[in-house]
Design a protein around this motif. Structure first.
Motif, PDB file in Angstrom:
ATOM      1  N   GLU A  72       0.810  -1.219   0.000  1.00  0.00           N
ATOM      2  CA  GLU A  72       0.000   0.000   0.000  1.00  0.00           C
ATOM      3  C   GLU A  72       0.845   1.271   0.000  1.00  0.00           C
ATOM      4  O   GLU A  72       0.309   2.358   0.074  1.00  0.00           O
ATOM      5  CB  GLU A  72      -0.904   0.015   1.242  1.00  0.00           C
ATOM      6  CG  GLU A  72      -1.901  -1.106   1.292  1.00  0.00           C
ATOM      7  CD  GLU A  72      -3.213  -0.760   0.633  1.00  0.00           C
ATOM      8  OE1 GLU A  72      -3.373   0.350   0.078  1.00  0.00           O
ATOM      9  OE2 GLU A  72      -4.102  -1.602   0.671  1.00  0.00           O
ATOM     10  N   GLU A 153     -16.162  -1.565  -5.172  1.00  0.00           N
ATOM     11  CA  GLU A 153     -15.058  -1.728  -4.220  1.00  0.00           C
ATOM     12  C   GLU A 153     -13.719  -1.675  -4.964  1.00  0.00           C
ATOM     13  O   GLU A 153     -13.609  -2.135  -6.100  1.00  0.00           O
ATOM     14  CB  GLU A 153     -15.210  -3.082  -3.522  1.00  0.00           C
ATOM     15  CG  GLU A 153     -14.307  -3.275  -2.352  1.00  0.00           C
ATOM     16  CD  GLU A 153     -14.555  -4.607  -1.637  1.00  0.00           C
ATOM     17  OE1 GLU A 153     -13.844  -4.850  -0.668  1.00  0.00           O
ATOM     18  OE2 GLU A 153     -15.425  -5.377  -2.060  1.00  0.00           O
ATOM     19  N   HIS A 156      -7.221  -1.603  -3.053  1.00  0.00           N
ATOM     20  CA  HIS A 156      -6.340  -1.004  -2.052  1.00  0.00           C
ATOM     21  C   HIS A 156      -7.105  -0.081  -1.112  1.00  0.00           C
ATOM     22  O   HIS A 156      -8.048   0.582  -1.512  1.00  0.00           O
ATOM     23  CB  HIS A 156      -5.223  -0.213  -2.746  1.00  0.00           C
ATOM     24  CG  HIS A 156      -4.437  -1.039  -3.709  1.00  0.00           C
ATOM     25  ND1 HIS A 156      -4.781  -1.144  -5.033  1.00  0.00           N
ATOM     26  CD2 HIS A 156      -3.353  -1.822  -3.524  1.00  0.00           C
ATOM     27  CE1 HIS A 156      -3.928  -1.947  -5.635  1.00  0.00           C
ATOM     28  NE2 HIS A 156      -3.054  -2.374  -4.748  1.00  0.00           N
ATOM     29  N   SER A 157      -6.642  -0.021   0.142  1.00  0.00           N
ATOM     30  CA  SER A 157      -7.300   0.846   1.132  1.00  0.00           C
ATOM     31  C   SER A 157      -6.714   2.256   1.126  1.00  0.00           C
ATOM     32  O   SER A 157      -7.359   3.187   1.609  1.00  0.00           O
ATOM     33  CB  SER A 157      -7.153   0.236   2.528  1.00  0.00           C
ATOM     34  OG  SER A 157      -5.800   0.290   2.941  1.00  0.00           O
ATOM     35  N   HIS A 163      -3.707  -4.659   7.265  1.00  0.00           N
ATOM     36  CA  HIS A 163      -5.138  -4.409   7.525  1.00  0.00           C
ATOM     37  C   HIS A 163      -5.856  -5.750   7.567  1.00  0.00           C
ATOM     38  O   HIS A 163      -6.049  -6.389   6.557  1.00  0.00           O
ATOM     39  CB  HIS A 163      -5.750  -3.555   6.433  1.00  0.00           C
ATOM     40  CG  HIS A 163      -4.949  -2.325   6.133  1.00  0.00           C
ATOM     41  ND1 HIS A 163      -4.893  -1.269   6.993  1.00  0.00           N
ATOM     42  CD2 HIS A 163      -4.140  -2.012   5.104  1.00  0.00           C
ATOM     43  CE1 HIS A 163      -4.106  -0.337   6.479  1.00  0.00           C
ATOM     44  NE2 HIS A 163      -3.625  -0.780   5.342  1.00  0.00           N
TER      45      HIS A 163
END
Length: 164
Positions: A72, A153, A156-157, A163
């Motif tokens: 990330e 959706e 990646h956050s 996570h």
């Protein structure tokens, strides 16, 4: 998409069962040899072939659950409004790679079937059965990554770190 999810769930369960079967086979083989008997050489072939099946069968489920390894760092470094775009681009690249692999593994499987190729180990196996899991599972992974490319959706956050 529910049918794809169910197929992925079944494949993941089968991968888990196969992993347990390999473990039991290795324990059995080690125990038998410790007791002075000769074990079956088929157990190692079963385990060797199984490693490919396990990886391929679990991969579409892992893609859906965001269980594949990814970093990330880059998505966290870009501005928040760019994060979804970057994530969709990465997911799109994953789709392309999976589709290319689907195509080439399909060609290899079809060729092995057409020529009657076999894997010669302690247990001879038609090569197309060994390779056949690859185009199916790469195709399913392409679908799963496609969800993150065009669905609501994203993969990646945008936050660095683990996570779960």
């Amino acid at each position: 998409m529910r049918i794809i999810d169910r197929i992925c769930d079944v494949l993941a369960v089968l991968a888990g069962i196969y992993l347990v079967a390999i473990m039991l086979g290795i324990v059995f083989s080690a125990t038998v040899r410790t007791l002075g008997f000769s074990g079956s050489s088929h157990i190692f072939t079963f385990a060797e072939f199984g490693l490919l099946y396990i990886v391929m069968a679990a991969s579409p489920w892992l893609a859906r659950e965001k269980g594949h390894v990814f970093i990330e760092l880059l998505t966290a470094a870009v501005p928040e409004r760019v994060q979804p775009i970057l994530s969709r681009c990465v997911s799109g690249l994953c789709v392309i790679v999976c589709l290319v692999l689907t195509w080439y593994t399909f060609l290899a499987t079809e060729k092995a079937y057409r020529f009657g190729d076999a894997e010669m180990r302690s247990l001879d196996m038609p090569k197309f059965l060994l390779l056949g899991a690859m185009p199916i599972c790469f195709g399913l992974m392409a679908i799963q990554f496609g969800r993150f490319t065009i669905g609501r959706e994203i993969l990646h956050s945008g936050k660095p770190g683990v996570h779960e």
